[in-house]
Design a protein around this motif. Structure first.
Motif, PDB file in Angstrom:
ATOM      1  N   TYR A  33     -28.328   8.620 -22.464  1.00  0.00           N
ATOM      2  CA  TYR A  33     -27.490   9.825 -22.442  1.00  0.00           C
ATOM      3  C   TYR A  33     -27.464  10.443 -21.049  1.00  0.00           C
ATOM      4  O   TYR A  33     -26.399  10.824 -20.543  1.00  0.00           O
ATOM      5  CB  TYR A  33     -28.032  10.831 -23.458  1.00  0.00           C
ATOM      6  CG  TYR A  33     -27.557  12.251 -23.238  1.00  0.00           C
ATOM      7  CD1 TYR A  33     -26.258  12.634 -23.545  1.00  0.00           C
ATOM      8  CD2 TYR A  33     -28.430  13.214 -22.708  1.00  0.00           C
ATOM      9  CE1 TYR A  33     -25.816  13.933 -23.328  1.00  0.00           C
ATOM     10  CE2 TYR A  33     -28.003  14.515 -22.487  1.00  0.00           C
ATOM     11  CZ  TYR A  33     -26.698  14.867 -22.806  1.00  0.00           C
ATOM     12  OH  TYR A  33     -26.276  16.153 -22.584  1.00  0.00           O
ATOM     13  N   TYR A  34     -28.605  10.514 -20.392  1.00  0.00           N
ATOM     14  CA  TYR A  34     -28.707  11.151 -19.073  1.00  0.00           C
ATOM     15  C   TYR A  34     -27.901  10.369 -18.030  1.00  0.00           C
ATOM     16  O   TYR A  34     -27.121  10.947 -17.266  1.00  0.00           O
ATOM     17  CB  TYR A  34     -30.178  11.243 -18.666  1.00  0.00           C
ATOM     18  CG  TYR A  34     -30.400  11.900 -17.331  1.00  0.00           C
ATOM     19  CD1 TYR A  34     -30.414  13.283 -17.206  1.00  0.00           C
ATOM     20  CD2 TYR A  34     -30.594  11.137 -16.182  1.00  0.00           C
ATOM     21  CE1 TYR A  34     -30.610  13.901 -15.981  1.00  0.00           C
ATOM     22  CE2 TYR A  34     -30.790  11.733 -14.948  1.00  0.00           C
ATOM     23  CZ  TYR A  34     -30.800  13.119 -14.851  1.00  0.00           C
ATOM     24  OH  TYR A  34     -30.991  13.728 -13.640  1.00  0.00           O
ATOM     25  N   VAL A  35     -28.078   9.053 -18.013  1.00  0.00           N
ATOM     26  CA  VAL A  35     -27.398   8.229 -17.010  1.00  0.00           C
ATOM     27  C   VAL A  35     -25.885   8.239 -17.218  1.00  0.00           C
ATOM     28  O   VAL A  35     -25.111   8.376 -16.256  1.00  0.00           O
ATOM     29  CB  VAL A  35     -27.942   6.788 -17.032  1.00  0.00           C
ATOM     30  CG1 VAL A  35     -27.110   5.886 -16.115  1.00  0.00           C
ATOM     31  CG2 VAL A  35     -29.401   6.760 -16.602  1.00  0.00           C
ATOM     32  N   THR A  36     -25.448   8.094 -18.454  1.00  0.00           N
ATOM     33  CA  THR A  36     -24.000   8.098 -18.698  1.00  0.00           C
ATOM     34  C   THR A  36     -23.391   9.465 -18.417  1.00  0.00           C
ATOM     35  O   THR A  36     -22.213   9.564 -18.053  1.00  0.00           O
ATOM     36  CB  THR A  36     -23.692   7.700 -20.160  1.00  0.00           C
ATOM     37  OG1 THR A  36     -24.403   8.575 -21.065  1.00  0.00           O
ATOM     38  CG2 THR A  36     -24.080   6.260 -20.421  1.00  0.00           C
ATOM     39  N   THR A  37     -24.201  10.517 -18.536  1.00  0.00           N
ATOM     40  CA  THR A  37     -23.686  11.863 -18.259  1.00  0.00           C
ATOM     41  C   THR A  37     -23.532  12.104 -16.764  1.00  0.00           C
ATOM     42  O   THR A  37     -22.466  12.508 -16.292  1.00  0.00           O
ATOM     43  CB  THR A  37     -24.617  12.929 -18.859  1.00  0.00           C
ATOM     44  OG1 THR A  37     -24.633  12.788 -20.288  1.00  0.00           O
ATOM     45  CG2 THR A  37     -24.139  14.331 -18.509  1.00  0.00           C
ATOM     46  N   ILE A  38     -24.585  11.850 -15.978  1.00  0.00           N
ATOM     47  CA  ILE A  38     -24.530  12.159 -14.542  1.00  0.00           C
ATOM     48  C   ILE A  38     -23.630  11.195 -13.778  1.00  0.00           C
ATOM     49  O   ILE A  38     -23.178  11.503 -12.677  1.00  0.00           O
ATOM     50  CB  ILE A  38     -25.936  12.186 -13.909  1.00  0.00           C
ATOM     51  CG1 ILE A  38     -26.550  10.787 -13.887  1.00  0.00           C
ATOM     52  CG2 ILE A  38     -26.842  13.176 -14.626  1.00  0.00           C
ATOM     53  CD1 ILE A  38     -27.813  10.690 -13.064  1.00  0.00           C
ATOM     54  N   SER A  39     -23.364  10.018 -14.370  1.00  0.00           N
ATOM     55  CA  SER A  39     -22.466   9.070 -13.709  1.00  0.00           C
ATOM     56  C   SER A  39     -21.017   9.271 -14.139  1.00  0.00           C
ATOM     57  O   SER A  39     -20.151   8.485 -13.759  1.00  0.00           O
ATOM     58  CB  SER A  39     -22.901   7.627 -14.011  1.00  0.00           C
ATOM     59  OG  SER A  39     -22.845   7.370 -15.395  1.00  0.00           O
ATOM     60  N   THR A  40     -20.787  10.320 -14.928  1.00  0.00           N
ATOM     61  CA  THR A  40     -19.455  10.735 -15.421  1.00  0.00           C
ATOM     62  C   THR A  40     -18.823   9.728 -16.373  1.00  0.00           C
ATOM     63  O   THR A  40     -17.625   9.798 -16.647  1.00  0.00           O
ATOM     64  CB  THR A  40     -18.470  10.989 -14.256  1.00  0.00           C
ATOM     65  OG1 THR A  40     -18.119   9.757 -13.650  1.00  0.00           O
ATOM     66  CG2 THR A  40     -19.070  11.939 -13.228  1.00  0.00           C
ATOM     67  N   ILE A  41     -19.619   8.783 -16.886  1.00  0.00           N
ATOM     68  CA  ILE A  41     -19.065   7.835 -17.861  1.00  0.00           C
ATOM     69  C   ILE A  41     -18.866   8.548 -19.197  1.00  0.00           C
ATOM     70  O   ILE A  41     -17.786   8.535 -19.768  1.00  0.00           O
ATOM     71  CB  ILE A  41     -19.982   6.614 -18.023  1.00  0.00           C
ATOM     72  CG1 ILE A  41     -20.056   5.841 -16.696  1.00  0.00           C
ATOM     73  CG2 ILE A  41     -19.477   5.713 -19.139  1.00  0.00           C
ATOM     74  CD1 ILE A  41     -21.018   4.696 -16.704  1.00  0.00           C
ATOM     75  N   GLY A  42     -19.945   9.174 -19.710  1.00  0.00           N
ATOM     76  CA  GLY A  42     -19.895  10.006 -20.901  1.00  0.00           C
ATOM     77  C   GLY A  42     -19.150   9.436 -22.083  1.00  0.00           C
ATOM     78  O   GLY A  42     -18.030   9.831 -22.387  1.00  0.00           O
ATOM     79  N   TYR A  43     -19.764   8.488 -22.792  1.00  0.00           N
ATOM     80  CA  TYR A  43     -19.107   7.859 -23.932  1.00  0.00           C
ATOM     81  C   TYR A  43     -18.864   8.823 -25.099  1.00  0.00           C
ATOM     82  O   TYR A  43     -17.992   8.606 -25.913  1.00  0.00           O
ATOM     83  CB  TYR A  43     -19.926   6.662 -24.428  1.00  0.00           C
ATOM     84  CG  TYR A  43     -19.942   5.515 -23.436  1.00  0.00           C
ATOM     85  CD1 TYR A  43     -18.788   4.801 -23.153  1.00  0.00           C
ATOM     86  CD2 TYR A  43     -21.113   5.143 -22.784  1.00  0.00           C
ATOM     87  CE1 TYR A  43     -18.794   3.753 -22.251  1.00  0.00           C
ATOM     88  CE2 TYR A  43     -21.136   4.087 -21.885  1.00  0.00           C
ATOM     89  CZ  TYR A  43     -19.968   3.397 -21.624  1.00  0.00           C
ATOM     90  OH  TYR A  43     -19.974   2.367 -20.731  1.00  0.00           O
TER      91      TYR A  43
END
Length: 316
Positions: A33-43
């Motif tokens: 969750y943290y990585v996808t959030t800060i990398s703006t991927i945000g599934y």
């Protein structure tokens, strides 16, 4: 990286205090969750559900994480770009190189030298490296795996950069006898593990280095001698050049003996089994080759046996 890790741990702690158990209960889920959030991927499959969690997401995790992610990514790209720039300009270091071929200097007929050494490499994994003070870029990137530039090749710092201590073979071909002498003396102080060969134009300077660096193989430009011999013995020039060029099949090769031989007969059997033709021997500690009738001679461990063959005999 420590700051980013600290931000991730602090974010986990704040979300846990906010009651976001779905995000914090499993460590792998939270990292995802943290990585996808800060990398703006945000599934969107994981997201905060409490009011406090949403506020933390909006003002702490996203803003702080994006800033850190951008900084880390920028530094990573910058470091890759710098490494590529150093490699392209020959300013990087290969101090960990091992068992490689090292050419020091770019003198006359260096292109032919590179082609011959490349063809004679024991295996394709061995690095072929050039160190030079006059060139700005790799002159033969298709054959030379590494190029390192310096202002002075006769320094311990540069010899360390090119991994001279652990090189398999070192060839000095600067085109300048004074520079070649300086490199030879610097290498002699370093005591490299591999064989060192140096090319000189002056016999006087070659003799001087031979006396100071007895373990090095010192050669003098022999084009005139080859020319004179070829004029006296027509066709000999072609044969001599072919003996030294592995691209023509049978060529002169050498192997250091790993065993003692009481006579020539057992050694001859091994050579014959490999399709090799004996030429001579340079005994350990001696400078001159013995090309005489060796039928009753003994051979000792450490002697260098020279022969004509298509492939090098790795063990004798």
């Amino acid at each position: 990286m420590l700051v980013a890790f600290g931000h991730m741990v602090f974010s986990w702690g704040l979300l846990a205090l906010a009651g976001e158990s779905k995000l914090t209960a499993d460590a792998i889920d939270f990292v995802y969750y943290y990585v996808t959030t800060i990398s703006t991927i945000g599934y969107g499959d994981l997201s905060p559900s409490t009011p406090i969690g949403k506020l933390l997401y909006s003002f702490f995790i996203v803003i702080g994480g994006l800033s850190l992610f951008g900084t880390i990514l920028g530094k990573f790209v910058q470091s890759i770009s710098e490494a590529m720039r150093l490699r392209l300009t020959g300013k990087h270091s290969m101090h960990n190189a091992y068992d490689h071929y090292l050419i020091l200097g770019w003198g006359k007929r260096s292109e032919d030298l590179v082609k011959l050494i490349d063809h004679g490499r024991r295996n394709s994994d061995q690095i072929l490296m050039l160190g030079d003070s006059s060139l700005d870029t790799n002159p033969m990137p298709d054959l030379l795996d590494e190029f390192l530039k310096t202002d002075d090749m006769a320094t311990s710092h540069f010899l360390g950069r090119v991994g001279a201590k652990n090189a398999y073979k070192i060839v000095i071909n600067t085109g300048c006898d004074v520079e070649t002498m300086a490199i030879c003396l610097a290498l002699n102080a370093l005591q490299p593990n591999g064989n060192v060969t140096a090319q000189f134009s002056s016999q006087e300077k070659a003799n001087l280095i031979s006396s100071n660096c007895p373990d090095f193989e010192i050669l003098v430009d022999q084009d005139q001698e080859l020319l004179a011999h070829a004029s006296l013995e027509p066709g000999s020039g072609k044969i001599m050049r072919q003996m030294l060029d592995k691209r023509h099949g049978f060529t002169m090769l050498s192997t250091v003996l790993e065993n003692d031989y009481e006579s020539y007969a057992p050694l001859s059997e091994k050579l014959d089994a490999s399709g090799a033709r004996f030429m001579g021997v340079v005994r350990q500690g001696e400078e001159e080759a013995d090309l005489s009738n060796l039928a009753n001679s003994e051979f000792s461990k450490g002697d260098s046996i020279f022969y004509l063959a298509e492939e090098r005999i790795e063990s004798l």
